[in-house]
Design a protein around this motif. Structure first.
Motif: not given
Ligand code: MG
Ligand code: UDP
Length: 311
Positions: A99, A101, A103, A201, A204
């Motif tokens: 992704d 972002d 994360q 994780r 964001r």
């Molecule tokens: Mg995300």
């Protein structure tokens, strides 16, 4: 070996500078230790309405790693990812999807590539702990993974779409003609040697989630209905169960009637209600069995993939 990092982006202007910097650093490192020969960061702009595409164009001229694909319309995360993976399947030895972002831990990419170089085809990025997610997101996600497993869908626990795929698994993926995409399910169902890399994780980096609750629920339903026809079978069971109740209702009704405690008309109503209800559900379930078969046929999924062959 040539590695493509596929990054779907939807209105990600706020994170793109940092993402580009971090992914470039990772590719520099991997080239430095000869883990890869060539690296590409492929941004797939999923019909963004902000300046995402302009940024991608700018980076593509300044940064030798960066390339971009612009989709003409917002088609959603999974389809955008597919577009990038299809592009990579024709050009790369392996592709990592991540992704935009940040994360997911970009440093896990190095470990994934190590696995690839040792002959592993698919490396799943798995979240070790969901510290930053809300209680609600954690709970719903967990419930979803459980439900999916129980319904017979293969799925890697706590794995989203952060993974490495070798060229042959990318080509295998391209053999799935379905339009309702639930990539993590398809990839897990293919087989091939695989490994897991754990990571934490993060929050964001900037901007807000492009997956509001509504999209999350529809995605979860998509996942289940793309991989399981068992809900249809449950209708059959429910029908049978209601028919069973009808049998008891018949005895109970007749007994009350003989005993004289039943109001006129009550027995026939009671019995027919349960019986008809059960019969209708059973009929739906039987039709459902056929619908399930048709569903499997129209998806035209490949029957098998060959992993190895003797000389
Ligand atoms: Mg995300
Ligand atoms: N995304 C996309 N198209 C969409 C929605 C999201 O390409 O219609 C991308 C988004 O830019 C991000 C990734 O999919 O790179 C995951 O989205 P997000 O981080 O918002 O989801 P979350 O992590 O909150 O589940």
């Amino acid at each position: 070996m040539k590695l493509v990092i596929v990054v779907p982006c939807y209105n990600e202007e706020e994170v793109l500078p940092e993402t580009t910097a971090q992914l470039s650093r990772v590719l520099d490192g991997l080239r430095g230790k000869k883990a890869i020969d060539q690296g590409i960061i492929l941004y797939v702009d999923d019909g963004s309405k902000d300046t995402t595409w302009r940024l991608v164009q700018k980076y593509a001229t300044e940064n030798p790693y960066v390339k971009g694909l612009k989709l003409a319309h917002n088609v959603g995360h999974q389809q955008a990812l597919w577009a990038g993976l299809e592009w990579a399947s024709q050009r790369a030895d392996a592709a990592v999807s991540i992704d935009a972002d940040l994360q997911d831990d970009v440093d896990a990419i190095g470990t994934m590539v190590d696995y690839y170089n040792r002959g592993v085809d698919i490396v799943y990025g798995v979240r070790r702990e969901r510290k930053v997610d809300t209680f609600f997101k954690k709970g719903t996600a967990l419930a979803f993974y459980r439900l999916m497993r129980n319904l017979g869908g293969e799925i890697v626990y706590n794995h989203a779409d952060f993974r490495l795929m070798s060229r042959r698994t990318l080509l295998a993926l391209m053999a799935f003609p379905e339009r309702n995409l639930f990539l993590r399910g398809i990839v897990a169902s293919m087989g091939y040697p695989s490994a897991v890399v754990y990571y934490d994780r993060k929050e964001r980096f900037a901007g807000e989630s492009k997956y509001p609750l509504k999209k999350m629920i529809s995605f979860a339903l998509d996942g289940i209905t793309s991989f399981s026809v068992r809900p249809l079978r449950y209708i059959t069971y429910l029908g049978l169960f209601f028919m069973l109740i009808a049998v008891f209702a018949i005895f109970y009704g007749l007994f009350s009637y003989v005993e004289g405690s039943a109001l006129p008309g009550w027995t026939s109503l009671l019995v027919s209600m349960w019986f008809i209800g059960g019969a209708i559900l059973l009929a739906c379930g039987i039709i459902g069995e056929y619908v399930g078969k048709i569903y499997k046929e129209v998806k035209q999924r490949p029957r098998y993939f060959i992993e190895n062959e003797t000389d």
